[in-house]
Write a protein that holds these residues in place. Structure first.
Motif, PDB file in Angstrom:
ATOM      1  N   GLU A 120      -5.085  11.209  -9.118  1.00  0.00           N
ATOM      2  CA  GLU A 120      -3.655  11.411  -9.420  1.00  0.00           C
ATOM      3  C   GLU A 120      -3.091  10.105  -9.961  1.00  0.00           C
ATOM      4  O   GLU A 120      -3.428   9.036  -9.468  1.00  0.00           O
ATOM      5  N   THR A 121      -2.205  10.205 -10.936  1.00  0.00           N
ATOM      6  CA  THR A 121      -1.618   8.969 -11.468  1.00  0.00           C
ATOM      7  C   THR A 121      -0.505   8.466 -10.563  1.00  0.00           C
ATOM      8  O   THR A 121      -0.169   7.291 -10.557  1.00  0.00           O
ATOM      9  N   GLU A 122       0.102   9.347  -9.789  1.00  0.00           N
ATOM     10  CA  GLU A 122       1.162   8.893  -8.861  1.00  0.00           C
ATOM     11  C   GLU A 122       1.126   9.753  -7.605  1.00  0.00           C
ATOM     12  O   GLU A 122       0.913  10.968  -7.668  1.00  0.00           O
ATOM     13  N   TYR A 123       1.338   9.146  -6.471  1.00  0.00           N
ATOM     14  CA  TYR A 123       1.403   9.886  -5.207  1.00  0.00           C
ATOM     15  C   TYR A 123       2.085   9.017  -4.156  1.00  0.00           C
ATOM     16  O   TYR A 123       2.193   7.806  -4.313  1.00  0.00           O
ATOM     17  N   SER A 124       2.535   9.674  -3.068  1.00  0.00           N
ATOM     18  CA  SER A 124       3.206   8.945  -1.974  1.00  0.00           C
ATOM     19  C   SER A 124       2.469   9.192  -0.674  1.00  0.00           C
ATOM     20  O   SER A 124       1.901  10.274  -0.466  1.00  0.00           O
ATOM     21  N   ARG A 125       2.491   8.195   0.182  1.00  0.00           N
ATOM     22  CA  ARG A 125       1.853   8.334   1.507  1.00  0.00           C
ATOM     23  C   ARG A 125       2.748   7.693   2.559  1.00  0.00           C
ATOM     24  O   ARG A 125       3.425   6.695   2.284  1.00  0.00           O
ATOM     25  N   GLN A 126       2.666   8.279   3.761  1.00  0.00           N
ATOM     26  CA  GLN A 126       3.356   7.640   4.906  1.00  0.00           C
ATOM     27  C   GLN A 126       2.311   6.830   5.653  1.00  0.00           C
ATOM     28  O   GLN A 126       1.247   7.350   5.981  1.00  0.00           O
ATOM     29  N   ILE A 127       2.622   5.585   5.926  1.00  0.00           N
ATOM     30  CA  ILE A 127       1.648   4.735   6.624  1.00  0.00           C
ATOM     31  C   ILE A 127       2.256   4.274   7.936  1.00  0.00           C
ATOM     32  O   ILE A 127       3.364   3.715   7.971  1.00  0.00           O
ATOM     33  N   LYS A 128       1.515   4.571   9.031  1.00  0.00           N
ATOM     34  CA  LYS A 128       1.991   4.154  10.360  1.00  0.00           C
ATOM     35  C   LYS A 128       1.693   2.685  10.541  1.00  0.00           C
ATOM     36  O   LYS A 128       0.579   2.225  10.267  1.00  0.00           O
ATOM     37  N   LEU A 129       2.698   1.951  10.992  1.00  0.00           N
ATOM     38  CA  LEU A 129       2.515   0.518  11.216  1.00  0.00           C
ATOM     39  C   LEU A 129       2.710   0.213  12.691  1.00  0.00           C
ATOM     40  O   LEU A 129       3.322   1.018  13.415  1.00  0.00           O
ATOM     41  N   PRO A 130       2.204  -0.944  13.152  1.00  0.00           N
ATOM     42  CA  PRO A 130       2.431  -1.294  14.563  1.00  0.00           C
ATOM     43  C   PRO A 130       3.940  -1.321  14.869  1.00  0.00           C
ATOM     44  O   PRO A 130       4.752  -1.574  13.982  1.00  0.00           O
ATOM     45  N   GLY A 131       4.286  -1.048  16.109  1.00  0.00           N
ATOM     46  CA  GLY A 131       5.709  -1.057  16.512  1.00  0.00           C
ATOM     47  C   GLY A 131       6.384   0.266  16.164  1.00  0.00           C
ATOM     48  O   GLY A 131       7.600   0.310  15.970  1.00  0.00           O
ATOM     49  N   ASP A 132       5.588   1.329  16.056  1.00  0.00           N
ATOM     50  CA  ASP A 132       6.107   2.684  15.793  1.00  0.00           C
ATOM     51  C   ASP A 132       6.958   2.736  14.526  1.00  0.00           C
ATOM     52  O   ASP A 132       7.993   3.366  14.479  1.00  0.00           O
ATOM     53  N   LYS A 133       6.503   2.010  13.505  1.00  0.00           N
ATOM     54  CA  LYS A 133       7.244   2.029  12.233  1.00  0.00           C
ATOM     55  C   LYS A 133       6.454   2.826  11.214  1.00  0.00           C
ATOM     56  O   LYS A 133       5.227   2.935  11.313  1.00  0.00           O
ATOM     57  N   THR A 134       7.153   3.383  10.251  1.00  0.00           N
ATOM     58  CA  THR A 134       6.474   4.155   9.204  1.00  0.00           C
ATOM     59  C   THR A 134       6.936   3.633   7.851  1.00  0.00           C
ATOM     60  O   THR A 134       8.142   3.517   7.603  1.00  0.00           O
ATOM     61  N   LEU A 135       5.954   3.354   7.033  1.00  0.00           N
ATOM     62  CA  LEU A 135       6.258   2.853   5.690  1.00  0.00           C
ATOM     63  C   LEU A 135       5.947   3.956   4.701  1.00  0.00           C
ATOM     64  O   LEU A 135       4.875   4.569   4.760  1.00  0.00           O
ATOM     65  N   LEU A 136       6.901   4.232   3.827  1.00  0.00           N
ATOM     66  CA  LEU A 136       6.631   5.210   2.769  1.00  0.00           C
ATOM     67  C   LEU A 136       6.249   4.415   1.521  1.00  0.00           C
ATOM     68  O   LEU A 136       7.024   3.576   1.060  1.00  0.00           O
ATOM     69  N   VAL A 137       5.046   4.674   1.055  1.00  0.00           N
ATOM     70  CA  VAL A 137       4.551   3.917  -0.102  1.00  0.00           C
ATOM     71  C   VAL A 137       4.261   4.901  -1.238  1.00  0.00           C
ATOM     72  O   VAL A 137       3.616   5.926  -1.025  1.00  0.00           O
ATOM     73  N   THR A 138       4.762   4.559  -2.449  1.00  0.00           N
ATOM     74  CA  THR A 138       4.446   5.374  -3.623  1.00  0.00           C
ATOM     75  C   THR A 138       3.541   4.556  -4.524  1.00  0.00           C
ATOM     76  O   THR A 138       3.813   3.375  -4.815  1.00  0.00           O
ATOM     77  N   ALA A 139       2.406   5.164  -4.899  1.00  0.00           N
ATOM     78  CA  ALA A 139       1.426   4.452  -5.725  1.00  0.00           C
ATOM     79  C   ALA A 139       1.447   5.018  -7.145  1.00  0.00           C
ATOM     80  O   ALA A 139       1.547   6.228  -7.332  1.00  0.00           O
ATOM     81  N   LEU A 140       1.363   4.101  -8.125  1.00  0.00           N
ATOM     82  CA  LEU A 140       1.358   4.524  -9.536  1.00  0.00           C
ATOM     83  C   LEU A 140       0.179   3.853 -10.235  1.00  0.00           C
ATOM     84  O   LEU A 140      -0.025   2.648 -10.123  1.00  0.00           O
ATOM     85  N   LYS A 141      -0.597   4.685 -10.906  1.00  0.00           N
ATOM     86  CA  LYS A 141      -1.727   4.107 -11.657  1.00  0.00           C
ATOM     87  C   LYS A 141      -1.217   3.737 -13.043  1.00  0.00           C
ATOM     88  O   LYS A 141      -0.620   4.572 -13.725  1.00  0.00           O
ATOM     89  N   TYR A 142      -1.470   2.478 -13.411  1.00  0.00           N
ATOM     90  CA  TYR A 142      -0.940   2.002 -14.711  1.00  0.00           C
ATOM     91  C   TYR A 142      -2.098   1.446 -15.544  1.00  0.00           C
ATOM     92  O   TYR A 142      -2.915   0.672 -15.054  1.00  0.00           O
ATOM     93  N   THR A 143      -2.131   1.834 -16.788  1.00  0.00           N
ATOM     94  CA  THR A 143      -3.162   1.308 -17.687  1.00  0.00           C
ATOM     95  C   THR A 143      -2.460   0.391 -18.695  1.00  0.00           C
ATOM     96  O   THR A 143      -1.548   0.840 -19.418  1.00  0.00           O
ATOM     97  N   SER A 144      -2.852  -0.879 -18.682  1.00  0.00           N
ATOM     98  CA  SER A 144      -2.175  -1.859 -19.551  1.00  0.00           C
ATOM     99  C   SER A 144      -2.647  -1.675 -20.993  1.00  0.00           C
ATOM    100  O   SER A 144      -3.674  -1.023 -21.244  1.00  0.00           O
ATOM    101  N   PRO A 145      -1.911  -2.262 -21.959  1.00  0.00           N
ATOM    102  CA  PRO A 145      -2.316  -2.114 -23.371  1.00  0.00           C
ATOM    103  C   PRO A 145      -3.748  -2.573 -23.624  1.00  0.00           C
ATOM    104  O   PRO A 145      -4.417  -2.065 -24.516  1.00  0.00           O
ATOM    105  N   ASP A 146      -4.270  -3.490 -22.784  1.00  0.00           N
ATOM    106  CA  ASP A 146      -5.660  -3.921 -23.004  1.00  0.00           C
ATOM    107  C   ASP A 146      -6.642  -3.109 -22.151  1.00  0.00           C
ATOM    108  O   ASP A 146      -7.682  -3.577 -21.729  1.00  0.00           O
ATOM    109  N   HIS A 147      -6.232  -1.867 -21.806  1.00  0.00           N
ATOM    110  CA  HIS A 147      -7.077  -0.891 -21.117  1.00  0.00           C
ATOM    111  C   HIS A 147      -7.557  -1.318 -19.744  1.00  0.00           C
ATOM    112  O   HIS A 147      -8.637  -0.978 -19.295  1.00  0.00           O
TER     113      HIS A 147
END
Ligand code: ADP
Length: 470
Positions: A120-147
């Protein structure tokens, strides 16, 4: 409110149904708000990831990876905005930039596991962190002009969203009982209003007896089921009234028609019983038939009296008179009958007790009660007749120390043709109508009659009727 009443059951079902609907709606609202907030956050994170790609990675070859951190700090200030940014090169998996610890110290970027490169070129995930915290992270795949492929991760803590949802659920949890209470009270009020005519119809129906069958139930004029019900019930009462009047007329006509032939029969039998030309056996037979005919005449007379009382002719001769005086003279007249059995009648009737009614009918009450007391008291017994005025009422009591009435028979003694046990009395005259006549006369005079009795000890009949108001 009784738990079996229609109002109670309607309100209960209505409240349960609404509780179910409200709970389902509130749950739907909670989950949709949660999903909306998270989707909104993911969309905004994706926008940021695209901005990072366009501004930092498009010319990475020219600017150089070592300038990345300074530029990211300059353009996006992830630490002071409590954001997480990480850029990874796909070819060798090298992390070329990770943002620092946020100023509020909300999370440690070093603890955030790397998200994988995925098709997938883009997706989001919830990541559990210590201290009962949750981080929402969105990942994007990027291809630069030099491939060259990069994975740009942009994240933020989900905790503010969670706090907002917690606040929402608290408000819904507080609002739900309040909404149900308001709806229940409102529903109860509506049901009571809608069913109020039922209460009126019930009260009116309870007042209708055989003596006022020409009364009718209230009709609400609302055009609803209750109006139709009261109209139908009124038609039914009218039909009952007709049938009842027919039956009264039939008994009155039949007993009236029987009177004349019975009088002739009696006369004939009397003369036969005294006719010296007939043999003794035939005279005795005629005397026995005469006794039966007299009994028949008495029953016919009693039926005639009852039919007239049923037809509401009780108070044809209505006047105010002294009930004490009437009772005294009746007791004196009946004394002869009592003396035959060696029974004494004592009359306690000091003060005048003025009532309003038909004296002939009320005399019949005293006669019937005294007659029964004499019939069902053994030789040398005692009967007391008491009349007094108590709290606006005339009380007339006839008490004997005779054979009494069993507890099973007691509730039925005022029923027509009811006799406790014919073998109890040597008298064959009674047909079980005397007390029905007493009851009918009392009812017609707005009086109540009751009885207490102990077998082998005695019986007390008590008539309570309103005093005459001046
Ligand atoms: P009856 O004309 O047969 O006496 P009533 O209607 O007057 O009919 O009385 C009904 C029944 O109640 C009688 O059969 C009798 O057994 C009982 N009863 C009435 N009065 C008394 C009384 N004072 N003592 C005992 N039994 C009584």
């Amino acid at each position: 409110m009784s738990s079996r009443s229609i109002s109670f059951r309607l309100v209960l079902w209505y409240s349960l149904l609404l509780t179910g609907i409200f709970t389902a709606l509130f749950a739907l609202l909670y989950f949709n708000v949660g999903r909306f907030l998270q989707n909104d956050m993911s969309t905004s994170q994706l926008r940021h990831a695209q901005q990072i790609s366009n501004s930092l990675l498009t010319n990475i070859r020219l600017t150089g990876e070592d300038k990345l951190a300074a530029k990211a700090k300059e353009f996006f200030e992830p630490e002071s905005n409590d954001r997480f940014i990480r850029i990874t090169r796909e070819s060798d998996g090298k992390v070329i930039y990770t943002s620092g610890t946020p100023t509020d110290d909300g999370f440690n970027p070093a603890n955030v596991p790397a998200l994988p490169f995925s098709p997938e070129t883009e997706y989001s995930r919830q990541i559990k962190l210590p201290g009962d915290k949750t981080l929402l992270v969105t990942a994007l795949k990027y291809t630069s002009p030099d491939h060259q492929d990069y994975l740009v991760e942009f994240g933020a803590l989900l905790d503010p969203v969670k706090a907002m949802l917690n606040h929402l659920i608290l408000q819904l949890a507080l609002g739900l009982p309040l909404a149900i209470a308001i709806v229940t009270v409102g529903g109860y009020w509506l049901v009571r209003r809608a069913l109020a005519p039922v209460e009126q119809i019930t009260r009116a129906a309870e007042r209708i007896t055989q003596h006022n069958l020409n009364d009718r139930l209230p009709v609400t004029n609302t055009g609803d089921e209750l109006e139709r019900l009261s109209i139908s019930l009124n038609r039914m009462i009218a039909r009952l009234d007709d049938a009842f009047q027919n039956s009264i007329r039939f008994v009155a006509d039949a007993s009236h028609e029987l009177r004349t032939p019975l009088t002739i029969l009696r006369g004939e039998l009397e003369s036969m019983a005294e006719d010296g030309r007939l043999g003794t056996e035939w005279r005795e037979r005629a005397a026995s038939l005469l006794e039966e005919t007299e009994q028949l005449s008495r029953i016919v007379e009693q039926l005639f009296t009852l039919s007239r009382l049923d037809a509401g002719e009780a108070q044809s001769d209505c006047s105010s008179f002294d009930l004490a005086e009437l009772a005294r003279t009746t007791a004196e007249q009946m004394n002869l009958l009592a003396e035959d059995k060696g029974i004494s009648i004592t009359c306690e009737a000091g003060q005048p007790v003025t009532v309003e009614g038909d004296p002939t009918r009320l005399k019949q009450v005293v006669v019937n009660l005294l007659d029964n007391a004499i019939k069902y008291t053994s030789k040398n017994g005692a009967i007391q007749l008491r009349i007094r005025a108590v709290n606006g009422h005339a009380i007339l009591e006839v008490e004997d120390n005779g054979i009494g009435i069993s507890a099973e028979a007691l509730p039925h003694v005022f029923e027509r043709f009811f006799r406790v046990d014919q073998a109890r009395s040597d008298d064959s005259e009674g047909a079980g109508l005397g007390l029905s006549i007493v009851k009918s006369i009392c009812t017609a005079h707005g009086a109540e009659v009751d009885v207490v009795s102990v077998p082998q000890m005695g019986t007390r009949f008590r008539v309570k009727m309103p005093l005459h108001k001046n």
